[in-house]
Design a protein around this motif. Structure first.
Motif, PDB file in Angstrom:
ATOM      1  N   MET A  18     -18.370   1.861 -56.003  1.00 29.32           N
ATOM      2  CA  MET A  18     -19.746   1.950 -56.451  1.00 29.32           C
ATOM      3  C   MET A  18     -20.199   3.396 -56.295  1.00 29.32           C
ATOM      4  O   MET A  18     -19.818   4.068 -55.336  1.00 29.32           O
ATOM      5  CB  MET A  18     -20.569   1.014 -55.572  1.00 29.32           C
ATOM      6  CG  MET A  18     -21.928   0.783 -56.035  1.00 29.32           C
ATOM      7  SD  MET A  18     -22.609  -0.526 -54.998  1.00 29.32           S
ATOM      8  CE  MET A  18     -24.128  -0.689 -55.843  1.00 29.32           C
ATOM      9  N   ALA A  19     -21.035   3.877 -57.201  1.00 23.99           N
ATOM     10  CA  ALA A  19     -21.529   5.251 -57.154  1.00 23.99           C
ATOM     11  C   ALA A  19     -22.397   5.470 -55.914  1.00 23.99           C
ATOM     12  O   ALA A  19     -23.122   4.570 -55.479  1.00 23.99           O
ATOM     13  CB  ALA A  19     -22.326   5.555 -58.407  1.00 23.99           C
ATOM     14  N   THR A  20     -22.331   6.675 -55.364  1.00 24.49           N
ATOM     15  CA  THR A  20     -23.116   7.029 -54.185  1.00 24.49           C
ATOM     16  C   THR A  20     -24.602   6.817 -54.434  1.00 24.49           C
ATOM     17  O   THR A  20     -25.326   6.323 -53.568  1.00 24.49           O
ATOM     18  CB  THR A  20     -22.839   8.491 -53.779  1.00 24.49           C
ATOM     19  OG1 THR A  20     -21.449   8.656 -53.576  1.00 24.49           O
ATOM     20  CG2 THR A  20     -23.575   8.869 -52.521  1.00 24.49           C
ATOM     21  N   GLU A  21     -25.071   7.180 -55.627  1.00 27.21           N
ATOM     22  CA  GLU A  21     -26.495   7.020 -55.954  1.00 27.21           C
ATOM     23  C   GLU A  21     -26.907   5.555 -55.903  1.00 27.21           C
ATOM     24  O   GLU A  21     -27.997   5.223 -55.423  1.00 27.21           O
ATOM     25  CB  GLU A  21     -26.797   7.608 -57.334  1.00 27.21           C
ATOM     26  CG  GLU A  21     -28.267   7.533 -57.722  1.00 27.21           C
ATOM     27  CD  GLU A  21     -29.205   8.243 -56.748  1.00 27.21           C
ATOM     28  OE1 GLU A  21     -30.337   7.748 -56.571  1.00 27.21           O
ATOM     29  OE2 GLU A  21     -28.826   9.267 -56.148  1.00 27.21           O
ATOM     30  N   ASP A  22     -26.037   4.654 -56.366  1.00 24.53           N
ATOM     31  CA  ASP A  22     -26.342   3.218 -56.316  1.00 24.53           C
ATOM     32  C   ASP A  22     -26.411   2.721 -54.877  1.00 24.53           C
ATOM     33  O   ASP A  22     -27.269   1.910 -54.531  1.00 24.53           O
ATOM     34  CB  ASP A  22     -25.300   2.412 -57.093  1.00 24.53           C
ATOM     35  CG  ASP A  22     -25.376   2.655 -58.597  1.00 24.53           C
ATOM     36  OD1 ASP A  22     -26.469   3.004 -59.089  1.00 24.53           O
ATOM     37  OD2 ASP A  22     -24.339   2.507 -59.264  1.00 24.53           O
ATOM     38  N   VAL A  23     -25.516   3.212 -54.031  1.00 22.40           N
ATOM     39  CA  VAL A  23     -25.532   2.840 -52.613  1.00 22.40           C
ATOM     40  C   VAL A  23     -26.821   3.343 -51.970  1.00 22.40           C
ATOM     41  O   VAL A  23     -27.468   2.633 -51.197  1.00 22.40           O
ATOM     42  CB  VAL A  23     -24.288   3.387 -51.874  1.00 22.40           C
ATOM     43  CG1 VAL A  23     -24.391   3.148 -50.382  1.00 22.40           C
ATOM     44  CG2 VAL A  23     -23.018   2.759 -52.434  1.00 22.40           C
ATOM     45  N   ILE A  43     -27.152  -3.821 -42.752  1.00 17.45           N
ATOM     46  CA  ILE A  43     -25.877  -3.323 -43.288  1.00 17.45           C
ATOM     47  C   ILE A  43     -25.088  -4.492 -43.878  1.00 17.45           C
ATOM     48  O   ILE A  43     -24.468  -4.370 -44.939  1.00 17.45           O
ATOM     49  CB  ILE A  43     -25.055  -2.591 -42.205  1.00 17.45           C
ATOM     50  CG1 ILE A  43     -25.748  -1.287 -41.798  1.00 17.45           C
ATOM     51  CG2 ILE A  43     -23.628  -2.328 -42.676  1.00 17.45           C
ATOM     52  CD1 ILE A  43     -25.802  -0.215 -42.868  1.00 17.45           C
ATOM     53  N   MET A  44     -25.143  -5.649 -43.229  1.00 17.66           N
ATOM     54  CA  MET A  44     -24.461  -6.831 -43.765  1.00 17.66           C
ATOM     55  C   MET A  44     -25.050  -7.213 -45.119  1.00 17.66           C
ATOM     56  O   MET A  44     -24.316  -7.542 -46.054  1.00 17.66           O
ATOM     57  CB  MET A  44     -24.558  -7.987 -42.778  1.00 17.66           C
ATOM     58  CG  MET A  44     -23.760  -9.200 -43.189  1.00 17.66           C
ATOM     59  SD  MET A  44     -23.670 -10.367 -41.812  1.00 17.66           S
ATOM     60  CE  MET A  44     -23.097 -11.816 -42.657  1.00 17.66           C
ATOM     61  N   GLU A  45     -26.367  -7.156 -45.240  1.00 16.18           N
ATOM     62  CA  GLU A  45     -27.010  -7.447 -46.523  1.00 16.18           C
ATOM     63  C   GLU A  45     -26.662  -6.365 -47.551  1.00 16.18           C
ATOM     64  O   GLU A  45     -26.463  -6.673 -48.730  1.00 16.18           O
ATOM     65  CB  GLU A  45     -28.529  -7.561 -46.352  1.00 16.18           C
ATOM     66  CG  GLU A  45     -29.281  -7.847 -47.640  1.00 16.18           C
ATOM     67  CD  GLU A  45     -28.876  -9.134 -48.344  1.00 16.18           C
ATOM     68  OE1 GLU A  45     -29.116  -9.220 -49.570  1.00 16.18           O
ATOM     69  OE2 GLU A  45     -28.331 -10.058 -47.709  1.00 16.18           O
ATOM     70  N   LEU A  46     -26.580  -5.118 -47.127  1.00 17.89           N
ATOM     71  CA  LEU A  46     -26.164  -4.032 -48.021  1.00 17.89           C
ATOM     72  C   LEU A  46     -24.784  -4.331 -48.607  1.00 17.89           C
ATOM     73  O   LEU A  46     -24.580  -4.220 -49.821  1.00 17.89           O
ATOM     74  CB  LEU A  46     -26.148  -2.698 -47.275  1.00 17.89           C
ATOM     75  CG  LEU A  46     -25.615  -1.495 -48.046  1.00 17.89           C
ATOM     76  CD1 LEU A  46     -26.649  -1.008 -49.051  1.00 17.89           C
ATOM     77  CD2 LEU A  46     -25.245  -0.369 -47.090  1.00 17.89           C
ATOM     78  N   LEU A  47     -23.854  -4.748 -47.759  1.00 14.17           N
ATOM     79  CA  LEU A  47     -22.517  -5.094 -48.243  1.00 14.17           C
ATOM     80  C   LEU A  47     -22.572  -6.265 -49.214  1.00 14.17           C
ATOM     81  O   LEU A  47     -21.873  -6.267 -50.232  1.00 14.17           O
ATOM     82  CB  LEU A  47     -21.588  -5.418 -47.070  1.00 14.17           C
ATOM     83  CG  LEU A  47     -21.179  -4.234 -46.203  1.00 14.17           C
ATOM     84  CD1 LEU A  47     -20.367  -4.713 -45.005  1.00 14.17           C
ATOM     85  CD2 LEU A  47     -20.411  -3.214 -46.994  1.00 14.17           C
ATOM     86  N   ARG A  58     -20.151 -12.970 -53.540  1.00 11.42           N
ATOM     87  CA  ARG A  58     -20.147 -12.555 -52.138  1.00 11.42           C
ATOM     88  C   ARG A  58     -18.974 -13.175 -51.395  1.00 11.42           C
ATOM     89  O   ARG A  58     -18.619 -14.328 -51.628  1.00 11.42           O
ATOM     90  CB  ARG A  58     -21.444 -12.946 -51.445  1.00 11.42           C
ATOM     91  CG  ARG A  58     -22.607 -12.102 -51.916  1.00 11.42           C
ATOM     92  CD  ARG A  58     -23.773 -12.212 -50.999  1.00 11.42           C
ATOM     93  NE  ARG A  58     -24.869 -11.408 -51.548  1.00 11.42           N
ATOM     94  CZ  ARG A  58     -25.919 -11.045 -50.862  1.00 11.42           C
ATOM     95  NH1 ARG A  58     -26.062 -11.431 -49.611  1.00 11.42           N
ATOM     96  NH2 ARG A  58     -26.859 -10.321 -51.411  1.00 11.42           N
ATOM     97  N   SER A  59     -18.424 -12.401 -50.479  1.00 12.03           N
ATOM     98  CA  SER A  59     -17.376 -12.926 -49.611  1.00 12.03           C
ATOM     99  C   SER A  59     -18.016 -13.889 -48.620  1.00 12.03           C
ATOM    100  O   SER A  59     -19.234 -13.954 -48.483  1.00 12.03           O
ATOM    101  CB  SER A  59     -16.668 -11.781 -48.882  1.00 12.03           C
ATOM    102  OG  SER A  59     -17.588 -11.026 -48.121  1.00 12.03           O
ATOM    103  N   SER A  60     -17.188 -14.612 -47.893  1.00  6.86           N
ATOM    104  CA  SER A  60     -17.722 -15.548 -46.904  1.00  6.86           C
ATOM    105  C   SER A  60     -18.502 -14.776 -45.843  1.00  6.86           C
ATOM    106  O   SER A  60     -18.280 -13.587 -45.621  1.00  6.86           O
ATOM    107  CB  SER A  60     -16.593 -16.338 -46.248  1.00  6.86           C
ATOM    108  OG  SER A  60     -15.858 -15.501 -45.385  1.00  6.86           O
ATOM    109  N   GLU A  61     -19.408 -15.472 -45.190  1.00  7.43           N
ATOM    110  CA  GLU A  61     -20.212 -14.829 -44.150  1.00  7.43           C
ATOM    111  C   GLU A  61     -19.334 -14.303 -43.020  1.00  7.43           C
ATOM    112  O   GLU A  61     -19.593 -13.240 -42.469  1.00  7.43           O
ATOM    113  CB  GLU A  61     -21.266 -15.787 -43.608  1.00  7.43           C
ATOM    114  CG  GLU A  61     -22.249 -15.089 -42.704  1.00  7.43           C
ATOM    115  CD  GLU A  61     -23.448 -15.944 -42.351  1.00  7.43           C
ATOM    116  OE1 GLU A  61     -23.975 -15.742 -41.247  1.00  7.43           O
ATOM    117  OE2 GLU A  61     -23.840 -16.793 -43.165  1.00  7.43           O
TER     118      GLU A  61
END
Length: 113
Positions: A18-23, A43-47, A58-61
């Motif tokens: 993902m582009a740095t600007e999007d992050v 950070i978990m929600e960011l991922l 989304r991957s598993s919790e």
């Protein structure tokens, strides 16, 4: 442990950059208090949001929590319990957001033993 390692590997194989600007934009959306820093749950929600934008799933919790713990420890370079935008940008600009790949490398060692 073997099953968990396999799940991590599957997550890595479907990861996308993902582009740095999007992050940066996602970071700012999650920084609702304007502190310019995110806590571990954020950070978990960011991922999760990165997964939404890159793979659409989304991957598993459990996997996301494991990746979050690893990434948080890596990003929190000043060990103050939060990740600020500068720490995240430095990491992303140097390595790209390859947290899943890093975790698989770390997780593969215990599984192989």
């Amino acid at each position: 442990m073997n099953s968990f390692g396999n799940e991590l590997l599957r997550e890595t194989l479907r990861s996308s950059r993902m582009a740095t600007e999007d992050v940066r934009k996602l970071f700012q959306q999650l920084d609702t208090d304007g502190s310019n820093a995110l806590e571990k749950d954020e950070i978990m929600e960011l991922l999760g949001r990165i997964e939404d934008m890159t793979t659409g799933e989304r991957s598993s919790e459990d996997v996301r929590r494991y990746v979050t713990d690893y990434l948080f420890a890596t990003l929190d370079s000043d060990k103050n319990g939060t990740v600020d935008l500068a720490e995240l940008e430095e990491y992303v600009s140097t390595y790209g957001l390859v947290a899943n790949l890093n975790v698989v490398s770390a997780a593969a060692s215990p599984v192989e033993r």
